[in-house]
Write a protein that holds these residues in place. Structure first.
Motif, PDB file in Angstrom:
ATOM      1  N   PHE A 273       0.812  -1.213   0.000  1.00  0.00           N
ATOM      2  CA  PHE A 273       0.000   0.000   0.000  1.00  0.00           C
ATOM      3  C   PHE A 273       0.851   1.272   0.000  1.00  0.00           C
ATOM      4  O   PHE A 273       0.325   2.369  -0.163  1.00  0.00           O
ATOM      5  CB  PHE A 273      -0.960  -0.021   1.188  1.00  0.00           C
ATOM      6  N   SER A 303       1.088  -6.286  -7.957  1.00  0.00           N
ATOM      7  CA  SER A 303      -0.360  -6.102  -7.944  1.00  0.00           C
ATOM      8  C   SER A 303      -1.033  -7.403  -8.350  1.00  0.00           C
ATOM      9  O   SER A 303      -0.511  -8.150  -9.180  1.00  0.00           O
ATOM     10  CB  SER A 303      -0.707  -4.977  -8.940  1.00  0.00           C
ATOM     11  N   ASP A 307      -6.064  -7.733  -2.439  1.00  0.00           N
ATOM     12  CA  ASP A 307      -5.028  -7.128  -1.597  1.00  0.00           C
ATOM     13  C   ASP A 307      -4.312  -8.187  -0.761  1.00  0.00           C
ATOM     14  O   ASP A 307      -4.903  -9.188  -0.354  1.00  0.00           O
ATOM     15  CB  ASP A 307      -5.651  -6.131  -0.610  1.00  0.00           C
ATOM     16  N   LEU A 326      -0.845  -5.280  -4.180  1.00  0.00           N
ATOM     17  CA  LEU A 326      -1.937  -4.309  -4.241  1.00  0.00           C
ATOM     18  C   LEU A 326      -3.098  -4.936  -4.992  1.00  0.00           C
ATOM     19  O   LEU A 326      -2.908  -5.504  -6.066  1.00  0.00           O
ATOM     20  CB  LEU A 326      -1.435  -3.060  -4.962  1.00  0.00           C
ATOM     21  N   LYS A 330      -7.439  -0.853  -6.234  1.00  0.00           N
ATOM     22  CA  LYS A 330      -6.401   0.132  -5.903  1.00  0.00           C
ATOM     23  C   LYS A 330      -5.406   0.260  -7.063  1.00  0.00           C
ATOM     24  O   LYS A 330      -4.897   1.351  -7.340  1.00  0.00           O
ATOM     25  CB  LYS A 330      -5.675  -0.275  -4.620  1.00  0.00           C
ATOM     26  N   THR A 331      -5.128  -0.855  -7.727  1.00  0.00           N
ATOM     27  CA  THR A 331      -4.230  -0.834  -8.884  1.00  0.00           C
ATOM     28  C   THR A 331      -4.808   0.020 -10.004  1.00  0.00           C
ATOM     29  O   THR A 331      -4.102   0.826 -10.622  1.00  0.00           O
ATOM     30  CB  THR A 331      -3.997  -2.267  -9.400  1.00  0.00           C
TER      31      THR A 331
END
Length: 342
Positions: A273, A303, A307, A326, A330-331
């Motif tokens: 993160f 990634s 997560d 990740l 979020k990626t």
């Protein structure tokens, strides 16, 4: 010798006959390779994102992940060139634990390198066929490179391999860009010597042959952080670190000075993160300093679909069984944020 000969493994030419490339696919791969090389040569200002799971532990979830990148690449193609990570070899510091698809095509079964060689070519071939991407893999075993040499777009030499002579010599004969990571000690000179060696021609032994390489002028640096004598992580993505790397390149007659920043590993303390913050920090440095801007070619980001990470027996789809990654949502935001920033 204290070892048993268990299984005669397939030769590279045999597996290429078993899982061949079509002429159309060869043309697509060559075109993508040319585009990637143009970035390292400074002819294109696109930013490279070498992005994907820490290790390719499951073919279906990895191919799912790579397919998700296809529409994203179309949206950001004017600024970003995506190279999916399909890492089928996993280096282990102590030699224990999951060693990647090459060793264990089934993470729950014992090692089977004969099946692993086929599995690694199959996943790379499928990725190219289904998505049109050229992918990246780590060259953990130099003698195995020919199993994938017609498929890969990018090769990384890890922190524990970068000082090895055979890795350097084989890199000098590879036709795609090769990234040399700084060693775990953080010593820039080890990495720079590896780049220098790989950019020059050599004569050496490879797979039972005397061979002569032509040199790889697209060999370059990867900064991944380091570990000090107390086991503490030391980052090397900061402004001063990048200026220092510019100075190191200036001292040497090297072609196509370049750096890829590894945003995980010691740079993030294996906290996935932190990767967005690191990317933005480096982009700010590049915006402030033209030397850094010229040197910076992209980022290596870990990634996956979910997560974090898990133990192999937890069986969560799309979640890493090695280093934490990740997750997809979020990626996706990170890729769009990078495109807006650069």
């Amino acid at each position: 010798m204290n070892m048993n000969l268990e299984n005669k493994l397939i030769l590279p030419e045999e597996i290429k006959e078993m899982l061949p490339l079509s002429d159309v696919l060869k043309q697509k791969i060559n075109k993508k390779r040319e585009e990637l090389v143009s970035i390292f040569e400074g002819k294109s200002n696109k930013l490279i994102l070498i992005i994907g799971p820490c290790s390719a532990d499951n073919e279906e979830s990895v191919i799912d992940y790579v397919n998700r990148l296809v529409p994203v690449q179309k949206e950001v193609e004017d600024k970003i060139f995506i190279v999916p990570r399909v890492y089928t070899n996993k280096p282990r510091t102590t030699g224990e634990g999951y060693k990647g698809m090459l060793h264990q095509p089934d993470p729950h079964a014992k090692s089977d390198l004969a099946k692993g060689i086929i599995a690694t070519r199959h996943i790379h071939l499928r990725a190219v066929e289904e998505t049109g991407f050229i992918c990246a893999d780590e060259m953990l075993y130099p003698e195995n490179y020919q199993y994938l040499d017609d498929l890969l777009g990018y090769v990384a030499v890890g922190a524990r391999s970068v000082e090895d002579q055979q890795h350097r010599l084989v890199s000098s004969g590879i036709e795609v860009p090769v990234g040399m990571k700084n060693p775990t000690s953080g010593d820039y000179s080890v990495m720079m010597n590896a780049i220098l060696a790989a950019q020059h021609a050599h004569t050496f032994i490879y797979r039972g042959w005397q061979v002569h390489s032509g040199g790889n002028i697209h060999t370059h640096a990867i900064l991944r952080g380091s570990t000090n004598k107390h086991g503490n992580n030391i980052q090397n993505y900061h402004y001063e670190d990048l200026v220092r790397l510019c100075d190191e390149y200036d001292k040497r007659e090297l072609k196509n000075p370049s750096v890829i920043i590894d945003t995980n590993h010691a740079n993030s303390g294996k906290n996935p993160f932190e990767q967005k913050r690191i990317v933005m920090d480096v982009l700010n440095s590049a915006a402030h300093n033209d030397r850094i801007k010229s040197l910076l070619k992209g980022f290596m980001i870990e990634s996956y679909i979910e997560d974090g990470c898990q133990k192999p027996d937890e069986n969560v789809y799309g979640k890493s069984i090695t280093d934490p990654c990740l997750g997809w949502e979020k990626t996706l935001k990170l890729i769009y944020d990078i495109a807006q920033k650069c």
